[in-house]
Design an enzyme around this catalytic site. Structure first.
Site, PDB file in Angstrom:
ATOM      1  N   ASP A  94       6.360  -7.506  -1.822  1.00 25.15           N
ATOM      2  CA  ASP A  94       7.406  -8.133  -0.828  1.00 25.15           C
ATOM      3  C   ASP A  94       6.799  -8.524   0.132  1.00 25.15           C
ATOM      4  O   ASP A  94       5.473  -8.679   0.233  1.00 25.15           O
ATOM      5  CB  ASP A  94       7.751  -6.815  -0.713  1.00 25.15           C
ATOM      6  N   ASP A 146      10.552  -1.502  -1.042  1.00 25.25           N
ATOM      7  CA  ASP A 146      10.371  -0.202  -0.166  1.00 25.25           C
ATOM      8  C   ASP A 146      12.572  -0.520   0.283  1.00 25.25           C
ATOM      9  O   ASP A 146      12.647   1.419   0.668  1.00 25.25           O
ATOM     10  CB  ASP A 146       9.941  -1.185   0.720  1.00 25.25           C
ATOM     11  N   ASP A 185      15.913  -1.846  -4.880  1.00 25.35           N
ATOM     12  CA  ASP A 185      14.476  -2.062  -5.377  1.00 25.35           C
ATOM     13  C   ASP A 185      14.267  -1.533  -6.560  1.00 25.35           C
ATOM     14  O   ASP A 185      13.367  -1.388  -7.033  1.00 25.35           O
ATOM     15  CB  ASP A 185      12.880  -2.248  -4.084  1.00 25.35           C
TER      16      ASP A 185
END
Length: 1159
Positions: free
Chosen positions: A453, A773, A777
């Protein structure tokens, strides 16, 4: 509604006797929580007179919460219980001893030892009968013959030692991981309102009557009833198995259950049941009650031996489906194991087979030789009185055969793996890696790709507004409030303060002169900071419009990519504020405010001009652009559910550019990854220019490289066919060059990860790590070989789907994990190199010795001692080597690289040649060389000879020095490098040496040893040290020139992968071999199984069989919505604080956590 009092009175009077002063008993609340939707609402209204009345009975304030008075909290705990499910008892030491005793080889040894003991006490009448023709003993050996029992006793004794060592290891590991588990639990906190303040409370402290704040991504810690909610959707699949998200509202369904996940929205609930009285707790109690009947099943599917179990999702679709699931699970083959495990299982099977064959041949040859020599060549009759003596010989042969087997099977392997992993996990805690699944640690060492990310991992996740476009003016710094029209300023302040989660706020800094603390969503905090920078107060606005007054909230989710809040205007009508990604909101705007704050039309060409002049320049500096807009509804109330109609015709107020600076240590960490041969890819929801700018700052893309930066839409267009299905060939053309995937949805992330893992292009298969997070996901984290969740910013759902939690949310911690992972892999390879050398030599010596001299030069007890050195001690010494930076200078091994490289094979065979030469020289010419009596062809109970003692001593000392050689496996010259950094290694080598001296000098009959002279000791030492010199000679020979060397311990091959991709048809070949009966009785696998089960214990999610079954998940995901109950083979997603969901309860998984974005 009937008059509530007449219903309430009897209940109350009953309560008086039970519960003192609360208006309802535990049982009332339990019954209430068992109801769903309309039944629940009826019960609340009829029996309790509405939710507010229920709060009154529970003596709590829906807005202020409980007072937090300790006496009151204590009382609540006594009356309604604590929010804690008692853990399953750990296995006692004796149970672990019993388990270790189940080892088949040990059982065979015990039987052999007992037979040997019994026979040694039996003095048959025909003992002296010359016709038996066996040199039994001469008169002066009588005393020695009396000591015939010693060998049997010594074998039993060494078996006991092995068992105790194994049990102790298992016990200490279990203890360690319970500690780790407790730590995870203490870290889980939840937002609760007490005394009007929102505080973070450890989950175990929550009591009935608490008012809890719930938001997107939470895992509910207790049962409760909704008091106020905005657009709340809950995933209840962990309790009901239904994959669709359930909308919760006061009118339709206010019942919230522990262990379920909040997928959208926010709200407040009053806690009505905790711990064993919550829905999850009740099912646990039922499981506990049926434990007895299930015990048999459990043996096969070892449960996580559970640590104190805070509330967590119960991984079951209640009892009904369990039976079917178990049946299904039994039929399904195991899914893919972790990379290392797969390789080790195969290797162990190969070695075990070889050992089995060798030991069988040894016994056969010994017996045949004896029978032919006695009854054929010497033509002796078989006399009944001689039978016990013959049997005694046969038992001796049998013991020799078993000894060969014991030495051949590397049962130290699983021990080495476990010690190495446990040691690494402990140390990784210091490097901010909280490992939830042990094997993730070694898999990380093989990682070839990391999909990361952007926000929070590569950047600091400390957002600040640095530029703004308001009323036709692009401000490159924050404007002063005087520069803006009061009307516009007012819209900005309200648009931000009201239209953001009320849980996001800015608090004063903890230290003097520090930065203000941002709590909640960081992007919203940046906007609130912008309000503060404009010298306005967002608190005042929120006090004026409290959450209860919000008319309708469209919360942010990964599909909308925007958030809108509707309020009623005092003058009538409604106003909606919206904020979101600039390109999304601007498409929905048809008006804009000008300098004077007047509304102007906003056409497509104006939008394109704005994108070119404002948004792209902001994005190319790495800023996130957020647009703030509003819309008034003056003519009557629209249909709020028709979102597309509502979110149009907006008026743009402002566009702000938010900066999230790159973490200073990230560029260096990414450079390390590149050197280590790991490709870093960035997957983000930001727009492509922002993403590219940040990727360049981090060093993920360097100017002049041939790489791709794609947006989610473009990516999908390139990889899907006309039917919209993902095609692996198309994906294979893209992923090798892809570095940045922007504006991506969670499904894109999952598709990319799955595509890279399943791909067979390139010389080696990819091992992929993913960071995440958000709740959405989950699927990608589960599919990845290693999923990293953010400890600070991550939602509970993400943490639960992950293997490792980064406690500091920092990318550099991932690089440390890679270093530790590679270290585990190398430690195990070092151990293998050492172990296999001992194996090869010991087996060949025992085999040839037995065949030529009728007796193994190394006795059973000596073999067990060697086994102990090379298994337990060596695994301790070699598995605890600390990692060095040099580990990051080589390429990753990947999936199909064999465990034993050709260099290692060269070392193994090279040292085996040296050792065999020495030992055979000593066996056949040692007595002449040292001028002592020969120990060959000794009678049955003869005393130990100096000859064979020297052989045993030399053998052990050669292993000892070879252990030092084994510290290096890549052909390095200096085997002593860094040896003093590893004190355990030094201690083990020294300890073994001292024990060896004691065994030889004082071991006597049990160890078949006799005292040696000083010169004999020096010779043994000299030959041992020769190992080090020989090691230097071996490393001089280039590996390339030895073409005949084969590698061993391969991973899965491409052909098998193609099968793998077809879904459940894949069966691990090692597994197939395992199922065949003949290997049942070889020791290593048995031990590996036990160890894997222990590893299961450590893992927070145990499951049916095998450790890593995450792989199935992906195959369902891309297909369609599958009701959760069909996710049979997916390892349960249990939350960090869990531990004792019995394995019988399989889990529906996160497969549908991102329900809204599954194609």
């Amino acid at each position: 509604m009937t008059n509530p009092t007449e219903h309430a009175l009897p209940a109350n009077s009953m309560v008086e006797s039970h519960e003192g002063d609360f208006g309802c008993s535990v049982m009332d609340l339990r019954k209430l929580m068992e109801l769903r939707s309309s039944d629940g609402i009826n019960q609340i209204n009829v029996h309790y007179g509405g939710v507010m009345n229920l709060c009154r009975r529970l003596k709590t304030d829906p807005v202020e919460g409980l007072s937090g008075n300790p006496a009151d909290l204590e009382k609540r705990k006594q009356v309604f219980g604590q929010n804690f499910i008692p853990p399953k008892k750990p296995k006692t030491f004796l149970e672990l001893v019993w388990e270790a005793l189940q080892d088949v080889t040990l059982i065979i040894l015990e039987i052999a030892a007992i037979i040997s003991l019994v026979l040694s006490f039996y003095r048959p009448p025909g003992e002296e009968n010359k016709q038996c023709g066996l040199p039994v003993s001469s008169p002066e050996d009588e005393g020695e013959a009396e000591a015939g029992w010693i060998e049997g006793a010594a074998i039993l004794f060494s078996v006991i030692i092995v068992v105790l060592v194994t049990a102790f290891n298992d016990w200490s590991k279990e203890k360690q991981f319970r500690g780790l588990q407790n730590r995870i639990e203490k870290e889980q906190k939840f937002s609760v309102i007490r005394n009007g303040h929102i505080i973070q409370l450890p989950v175990a402290e929550i009591v009935v009557g608490d008012i809890a704040q719930i938001k997107y991504g939470d895992l509910l810690p207790a049962d409760g009833i909704l008091i106020q909610g905005n657009d709340l959707k809950i995933d209840e699949s962990s309790l009901t198995g239904e994959s669709d998200h359930v909308k919760k509202s006061l009118e339709r369904d206010p019942m919230l259950l522990s262990g379920t996940h909040v997928m959208e929205g926010s709200g407040r609930m009053v806690v009505t049941a905790v711990g064993i009285n919550s829905q999850t707790g009740i099912i646990f109690t039922l499981l506990g009650a049926s434990e007895g009947e299930e015990e048999e099943k459990k043996k096969k599917a070892k449960t996580q031996d559970g640590v104190a179990l805070e509330i967590q999702p119960l991984n079951s679709q209640e009892g009904i489906d369990n039976e079917e699931k178990e049946k299904k699970a039994a039929k399904l083959p195991k899914k893919e194991k972790s990379v290392l495990q797969g390789k080790l299982t195969r290797l162990a099977v190969q070695i075990g087979k070889a050992g089995l064959i060798m030991s069988a041949i040894t016994v056969l040859i010994l017996i045949l030789y004896f029978v032919i020599d006695n009854f054929v060549i010497r033509r002796r009759p078989w006399l009944s009185e001689c039978t016990p003596i013959y049997i005694q010989y046969f038992v001796k042969f049998f013991i020799i055969g078993i000894t060969v087997l014991v030495v051949a099977v590397p049962e130290g392997l699983p021990l080495a793996v476990t010690i190495s992993l446990a040691y690494s996990v402990k140390k990784m805690m210091k490097d901010n890696n909280l490992v939830r699944h042990l094997d993730a640690c070694e898999t990380m060492g093989n990682a070839t790709a990391i999909c990361s990310d952007k926000t929070g991992t590569l950047t600091m996740n400390r957002m600040t507004v640095v530029q703004a476009y308001i009323g036709d003016t692009h401000y490159h710094q924050i404007p002063s409030p005087d520069a803006l029209m009061p009307k516009v300023l007012d819209l900005i302040v309200n648009g931000i303060s009201i239209n953001s989660a009320y849980t996001s706020k800015i608090l004063p800094p903890e230290k003097e002169g520090g930065l203000p603390r941002q709590v909640g969503n960081k992007t919203e905090c940046a906007l609130l900071g912008f309000v503060t920078d404009l010298k306005q107060d967002y608190h005042a606005v929120r006090n004026e419009v409290p959450e209860e007054k919000l008319y309708k909230v469209y919360t942010f989710n990964s599909v909308r990519k925007s958030m809108s809040t509707v309020i009623e205007k005092p003058s009538g009508g409604y106003r909606m504020y919206s904020k979101g990604a600039s390109e999304i909101i601007l498409r929905k705007c048809n008006r804009i405010l000008d300098k004077k704050g007047e509304v102007m039309p906003f056409k497509n060409k104006d939008r394109d001009e704005m994108v070119r002049a404002v948004i792209e320049p902001m994005a190319s500096e790495g800023l996130r652009t957020i647009c703030i807009a509003y819309r008034d509804f003056n003519d009557g109330e629209p249909t709020w559910d028709n979102e597309n109609e509502i979110l149009t015709e907006l008026t743009c107020i402002a566009v702000v550019g938010i900066e999230d600076p790159v973490r200073p240590e990230v560029p260096e960490a990414i450079a390390k990854c590149k050197r280590a041969g790991i490709t870093v890819r960035m997957v983000t929801g930001d727009n492509i220019n922002t993403a590219r700018a940040i990727a360049t700052k981090c060093g993920i893309v360097t100017p002049g490289d041939d790489f791709l930066c794609l947006e989610g839409k473009e990516f999908n267009r390139l990889i899907r066919n006309e039917k919209g299905e993902v095609e692996q060939e198309k994906l294979d053309k893209i992923w090798p060059k892809l570095r940045v995937l922007a504006r991506s949805s969670p499904t894109d992330k999952h598709t990319l990860v799955k595509g890279i893992i399943d791909s067979t292009v390139g010389e080696q298969r990819q091992v992929v790590a993913v960071t995440g997070d958000g709740t959405n996901d989950g699927p990608a984290l589960k599919k990845a070989d290693v999923g990293f969740a953010m400890g600070i910013a991550g939602t509970d759902v993400a943490k639960e789907a992950s293997d490792i939690i980064l406690t500091d949310d920092n990318f550099t911690s991932i690089v440390k994990a890679v270093m530790w992972g590679r270290n585990v892999y190398d430690s195990i390879s070092k151990f293998l190199q050492f172990q296999l050398t001992v194996n090869v030599v010991a087996v060949i010596v025992a085999f040839t010795g037995a065949c030529i001299t009728q007796d193994s030069p190394l006795k059973a007890v000596q073999m067990l001692w060697v086994n102990l050195i090379m298994d337990t001690f060596a695994s301790l010494a070699l598995a605890t080597e600390p990692p060095t930076e040099s580990l990051l200078k080589r390429r990753p091994y990947g999936r199909n690289k064999p465990l034993i490289s050709r260099t290692m094979m060269k070392n193994i065979l090279g040292h085996a040649v040296y050792q065999l030469t020495v030992i055979f020289f000593l066996v056949f010419a040692g007595e002449k060389f040292f001028d002592i009596d020969s120990g060959r062809k000794a009678p049955l109970h003869s005393p130990p000879s100096q000859h064979y003692t020297i052989i045993f001593n030399t053998f052990v000392l050669m292993q000892l020095f070879n252990e030092i050689n084994s510290r290096k496996i890549h052909g390095e010259r200096n085997v002593f490098a860094g040896i003093f950094r590893n004190l355990i290694f030094c201690a083990v080598v020294l300890g073994t040496f001292i024990s060896q001296i004691l065994i030889v000098e004082f071991g006597g009959k049990p160890f078949s040893c006799t005292k040696l002279t000083l010169s004999q000791w020096f010779w043994c030492l000299f030959i041992g040290i020769g190992e080090l010199l020989w090691g230097q000679i071996i490393s001089t020979i280039p590996t390339q020139s030895l073409k005949f060397l084969k590698e061993a311990g391969h991973g899965t091959t491409k052909e098998e992968i193609t099968k793998d991709a077809e879904g459940l048809d894949e069966i691990d070949h090692a597994e197939m071999e395992l199922r065949r009966g003949q290997i049942l009785w070889f020791r290593g696998l048995n031990r590996i199984q036990t160890q894997i089960d222990v590893i299961n214990t450590f893992q927070t999610g145990a499951s049916f069989k095998g450790v890593l079954k995450r792989q199935t998940m992906g195959q369902h995901l891309d297909v369609k919505h599958v009701p959760s109950s069909s996710y049979v083979t997916v390892a349960p997603v249990t939350s960090p604080p869990t531990t004792s969901v019995p394995a019988a309860v399989s889990s529906p998984t996160l497969g549908n956590q991102s329900g809204q974005s599954i194609p």
